[in-house]
Write an enzyme that holds these catalytic residues in place. Structure first.
Site, short mmCIF file in Angstrom:
data_model
loop_
_atom_site.label_atom_id
_atom_site.label_comp_id
_atom_site.label_asym_id
_atom_site.label_seq_id
_atom_site.Cartn_x
_atom_site.Cartn_y
_atom_site.Cartn_z
N ARG B 53 103.90 -25.56 -55.80
CA ARG B 53 104.58 -24.55 -54.75
C ARG B 53 104.27 -25.50 -53.05
O ARG B 53 104.47 -25.99 -52.35
CB ARG B 53 104.64 -23.25 -54.47
CG ARG B 53 105.52 -22.91 -53.27
CD ARG B 53 105.70 -20.97 -52.64
NE ARG B 53 105.24 -20.62 -51.23
CZ ARG B 53 106.87 -20.71 -51.06
NH1 ARG B 53 108.42 -20.89 -51.47
NH2 ARG B 53 106.39 -20.08 -49.49
N ILE B 79 111.05 -22.64 -46.65
CA ILE B 79 111.38 -23.49 -47.89
C ILE B 79 110.97 -21.56 -48.30
O ILE B 79 110.20 -20.94 -47.52
CB ILE B 79 109.94 -24.04 -48.75
CG1 ILE B 79 109.78 -22.95 -50.02
CG2 ILE B 79 108.27 -23.51 -47.48
CD1 ILE B 79 108.20 -24.39 -50.16
N SER B 80 111.74 -20.90 -48.34
CA SER B 80 111.52 -19.09 -48.75
C SER B 80 110.88 -18.47 -49.88
O SER B 80 109.28 -19.16 -49.91
CB SER B 80 112.99 -19.01 -49.41
OG SER B 80 114.79 -19.57 -49.31
N GLN B 81 110.62 -17.70 -49.00
CA GLN B 81 109.09 -16.51 -49.82
C GLN B 81 109.55 -16.81 -51.30
O GLN B 81 110.53 -16.44 -51.81
CB GLN B 81 110.09 -14.96 -49.11
CG GLN B 81 108.51 -14.20 -49.27
CD GLN B 81 108.68 -12.78 -48.39
OE1 GLN B 81 110.44 -12.80 -48.95
NE2 GLN B 81 107.97 -11.92 -48.91
#
Lengths: 804, 231
Positions: B53, B79-81
């Site tokens: 990530r 950027i999503s959780q």
């Protein structure tokens, strides 16, 4: 020396300079609100401006500490500070757009680097106010014997500034305005230049003037937050700003991109192409879409949304649409055969765009013989019209995906119980009110709407409210129709057919089952929508009381429909979704609270700091602090509550702000001028603060009723009434401050700047505190607090030395 | 010479340290943020454990890469959780032979997670700068089964349809009709609904025998109303 030059001409120049710099400071303050509203959100404007305005408090602190040193050099310092204030005004906004200072308040709670940038922004905007306030404070301290006239000049200038900026908004862009306003303090500085260092100061002022003119012709980039709607739009391929108009209503921009489309909560059965459209943004926020329309169109995009629900019943004769400036709802009503459409739009710029630049795109929609456009506030129109309507429709509420509480502090005068009652009165026998909203989860808007409808219908003595309501939902939106008459069986069937055709589900409709509610669109917890029914049962109060969010219906006294935060439940929210995410649920309100906390801390520091120099005892300090604190609170609370009351009465926040600030400050200025007739005596203070307390108390109980009973009057009459209502107490409110300062001067001269600073600090605290009080307790409570503050000022006089 | 050895040792030690830190952070992320919240799909968990990530976040936010929150990537996008990415992946029930369409490449992280599980991922990004960054990043990380296009996601990727699943990471106020058309019968489409930094709900669209049904998946759970037993 300054003190020795007492010629009448110099006195006049001095008074004029005070007025001019006051005009500049107030204009600059309102301009900054406008600027931050465009590049960030108005809560962040509060945040920065509160700190900047603490410049007033800080000037008192600095004056208290360096009083003698500054007074000895007043000949040079006074013009220098005024001119510098102008220079700083030119540069502050510009420098805040440099990459180093460019902060994004949206990410304040997730990106720690933003705090450093925020600190930098505070500093940038602090100095223009500090410099200007220090100049005014210096004059007040030096000429305290003439304080009545000086304070009059100050308030007169501030009052004019409040009105002048409205005119300037029409003339100049947000990038040009700082340079324009900056010319005023420079002129004020020129007026007070004396022989000492004359050539240096004139050269300095000319240099600053040239800088302002240069930057006027070299405007800076606004760089709105990347999280504002307009930034998303401008990131789209081939996006262009087609139109840009600056006005007191805001900065209106129209953006077009070939990939920009609008179809809120569109049915999943829709298989056609969605055409690209232009979108109107006001202050960088989405305002309306301008979709292409032609009289020959064979379909309408809104027919495939839940907003088509009112048109399934019958062909309406008369339709009343609020906030319909983009025209989409108007063309929808026409498409469905409406015979007469009345559209209300508050933003005159938007109407002008549709009537001119976008008339061909919308096939002259605003000139259609069946369409009448009114540019005025929705509530004002409702109060004035005698017509009855088959459909009264409000615009789509909320935002796709939730609005993260950015509208929590926005007064929504059409979403109160009183507004609902007024709409109800304007319905034809078979008429209906139509409300639509985005579905938010956990449900807040839909529950608050239901609570409002339920309470309203009960107050109209409707026996079975649910027999009057049809509500349907798609995957994204929910539309309520509240009919004047009970729904007939045939009408219920029509709703069911409509739902089947477009994959919608009825959520409130007589005779439906839980299964009917979830045919096409289900939820993990299907109770969410059946709970809406609970609002119409005896359990309503219990539900409202126990819910995680504030879903109590809004009223005219607390018209904050989008305020959902409940402090009691906030810790649970943090536990459930985490601290970082939870702040985004109610960001706007939390920012205001953060603002208040930081302002209180700084104000306390600024008030205490001079005591190390002045000493903690002697000079009747307990009275000084209590009296000037109470005056600061009382004045600001009344000013803010007046602004809030008159938004509804005068029809637009801009009119309210301009009228209240101008009338109140000029009247207080006259009061200050009149104050020289009073003796600097405790009796005078007791008398005048007593009168003010009495006035505000009477207002607290009657103003709401008086305004609502006269809101339908003609504009001229309403303006006369407004001026009278505001001017009367404001005149008296201009008296206690100058008399108080004179008494301070008699007791201990060195305490004068401290008293002035206290008043400045408290005024800033009051701004945030008043906003929170309005949301939590309502306008009447604000009035009562203002009365209480003046009552405390009254009682504080008992602490005054007997010889006064 | 001694000094050189010490420097080399420090470089090696820090470099090694960094690698192990990220791996450990990823493991912690999977255990504490994802498994603990009920994600069980084996393929999803393995992908979340594998994809680095930290390679998808802006450099200045590297230290926050494995935090339990979304992060800004510019242009108003995030950027999503991690949990959201895992939840969305699990919800479409990915299989090895799946062909998935993603609307809104953003950083490319969601596409990378999917690419670890399915046969091919077709992803579309409308913002040119984000597209450029994502394309370079995915190439550098050797994701050969991800195909990136800079275009308007509204039209989908007609040449490659139908898709077993469609993941829309940049939600619009409507579901584009062409996307419904490009979804295979029996396919699933997942759309997060929310403003940046807070996804309050996920919308699942299922197409079965040409019938389309939706389900709002509220993964943010709140205390339900307290009701009387008779209600």
């Amino acid at each position: 020396m300054f003190a020795k030059q007492q010629s009448n001409f110099f006195q006049f120049r001095l008074l004029l300079a005070v007025s001019i710099i006051s005009i500049a400071i107030v204009s600059y303050e309102i301009q900054l609100m406008h600027f931050f509203n465009i590049v960030q959100w108005h809560h962040f404007a509060y945040m920065v401006i509160s700190i900047a305005l603490l410049g007033f408090g800080a000037s008192g602190t600095v004056l208290s500490i360096f009083r003698n040193w500054m007074l000895q050099r007043i000949d040079i310092l006074l013009p220098f500070l005024m001119i510098s204030s102008g220079l700083l005004m030119t540069y502050a906004t510009r420098v805040s757009r440099y990459d180093f200072f460019l902060f994004d308040s949206y990410t304040l709670f997730v990106d720690q680097s933003q705090f450093i940038r925020l600190l930098g922004t505070y500093l940038i905007f602090f100095f223009p106010f500090f410099s200007g306030a220090l100049a005014i404070g210096l004059i007040f301290v030096k000429k305290v014997s003439n304080i009545g006239t000086l304070y009059f000049s100050d308030l007169l200038g501030s009052g004019i500034g409040g009105a002048l900026i409205i005119f300037l908004f029409w003339q100049f862009t947000p990038q040009e305005l700082p340079s324009v306003i900056a010319i005023l303090p420079i002129l004020a500085g020129l007026l007070v230049i004396q022989k000492k260092a004359c050539m240096y100061l004139i050269s300095y002022s000319l240099l600053c003037l040239s800088i302002s003119v240069y930057h006027f012709y070299k405007p800076f980039d606004l760089f709105p937050s990347q999280y504002k709607s307009i930034s998303y739009a401008l990131n789209l391929p081939d996006a262009i700003i087609e139109q840009q108009i600056s006005s007191p209503y805001g900065l209106v921009q129209v953006v077009y991109s070939p990939v920009q489309r609008y179809a809120p909560g569109l049915s999943l059965t829709y298989a056609e192409n969605i055409p690209p459209c232009s979108v109107i943004f006001n202050n960088g926020d989405w305002y309306a879409s301008i979709s292409p329309w032609s009289k020959k169109d064979t379909s309408h995009i809104l027919d495939y949304t839940t907003m088509a629900l009112p048109y399934v019943f019958d062909v309406p004769k008369s339709v009343l649409l609020f906030n319909a400036g983009g025209g989409l709802e108007i063309s929808h009503a026409l498409f469905n055969g409406a015979k007469q459409i009345t559209a209300i739009e508050t933003n005159a710029t938007v109407v002008s765009l549709l009537k001119n630049e976008y008339t061909s795109l919308t096939d002259s929609l605003f000139y259609h013989p069946k369409v009448e456009i009114y540019t005025q506030a929705s509530r004002t129109f409702l109060n004035q019209t005698n017509k009855k309507y088959d459909i009264i429709q409000l615009p789509l509420l909320g935002a796709f995906g939730g609005s993260v509480g950015l509208n929590a502090l926005q007064e929504e005068n059409m979403l109160t119980r009183e507004a609902f009652a007024e709409m109800w009165k304007k319905l034809s026998p078979n008429g209906m009110i139509v409300l639509s909203s985005w579905i938010d989860l956990p449900p807040k808007i839909s529950l608050k709407i239901s609570a409002m409808i339920a309470e309203s219908l009960e107050s109209f003595q409707i026996e079975n409210p649910l027999d009057h309501i049809a509500a349907v939902r798609s995957w994204g939106t929910i539309t309520y129709v509240i009919k004047h008459e009970q729904l007939k069986r045939s009408e219920i069937n029509k709703v069911k057919i409509f739902c089947d055709r477009y994959n919608f589900d009825p959520v409130l409709l007589p005779g439906i089952t839980a299964q009917d509610r979830a045919q096409f669109n289900t939820m993990e917890n299907n109770n969410s929508f059946s709970d809406l029914e609970g609002m119409f049962s005896s359990q309503r109060e219990k539900i409202i009381h126990e819910y995680d969010f504030n879903i109590q219906p809004a009223t005219d006294n607390k018209p904050y429909f989008f305020q959902f935060l409940r402090w009691k439940k906030f810790p649970d929210l943090v536990k459930t979704i985490g601290d970082k995410s939870s702040v985004f649920l109610e960001l706007g309100y939390l920012i205001l609270v953060v603002t208040l906390i930081q302002v209180i801390i700084l104000a306390v520091v600024l008030i205490i700091l001079p005591l190390f120099r002045l000493g903690w005892k002697g000079g009747n300090k307990a009275w000084v602090i209590l009296y000037f604190t109470a005056l600061g609170f009382g004045y600001m609370f009344l000013e803010i509550v007046f602004i809030k009351y008159f938004v509804l009465y005068l029809g637009h926040p801009i009119y309210s702000v301009a009228t209240v600030i101008s009338v109140m400050l000029i009247s207080s200025g006259l009061g200050s001028l009149y104050s020289s007739r009073y003796q600097t005596h405790r009796r005078s203070l007791l008398k005048i603060t007593g009168i003010i307390t009495g006035f505000i108390l009477v207002y607290s109980f009657f103003i709401g009723t008086f305004l609502s009973s006269t809101v339908g009057f003609s504009v001229i009459l309403k303006i006369v009434l407004t001026v009278m209502i505001i001017a009367l107490p404001s005149f008296f409110m201009g008296i206690p401050f100058p008399i108080g300062l004179k008494i301070v001067d008699h007791i201990k001269k060195s305490n004068v700047p401290w008293a002035w600073g206290i008043n400045g600090c408290v005024s800033v605290i009051s701004t945030s505190l008043a906003a929170i009080t309005a949301v939590e307790m309502g306008f009447t409570a604000m009035m009562l607090f203002a009365a209480l503050a003046y009552g405390i000022a009254f009682l504080s006089n008992l602490l005054l030395l007997q010889r006064f | 010479m001694n000094r050189l050895i010490i420097i080399l040792f420090l470089i090696f030690a820090f470099g090694f340290q960094e690698k192990t830190d990220y791996k450990a952070a990823r493991e912690k992320m999977v255990n504490n943020q994802i498994k603990a919240r009920g994600i069980q799909n084996r393929l999803t968990l393995a992908a979340m454990q594998t994809v680095p990530r930290h390679k998808f976040v802006p450099e200045k936010l590297l230290s926050s890469a494995y935090f339990d929150s979304p992060l800004p990537i510019g242009y108003g996008q995030t950027i999503s959780q991690p949990y959201i990415v895992a939840f969305m992946t699990e919800t479409i029930k990915p299989k090895k032979d799946f062909k998935v369409l993603e609307i809104g490449t953003g950083s490319g992280y969601q596409a990378a997670i999917l690419a670890n599980i399915v046969d091919s991922v077709f992803t579309i990004e409308i913002v040119e700068a984000l597209y450029d960054q994502a394309k370079i990043r995915l190439n550098e990380l050797n994701y050969h089964n991800i195909f990136v296009k800079n275009a308007d996601g509204y039209y989908g990727w007609e040449e490659k349809d139908p898709f077993d699943a469609i993941v829309v990471t940049a939600a619009a106020e409507f579901v584009p009709p062409p996307l419904i058309a490009q979804l295979k019968d029996g396919g699933k489409m997942i759309i997060p609904v929310g403003t940046p930094f807070i996804t309050q709900q996920l919308l699942l669209i299922e197409k079965k025998e040409q019938k389309i049904k939706t389900k709002n998946l509220m993964f943010v759970r709140f205390v339900p109303f307290t009701r009387n037993k008779d209600q």
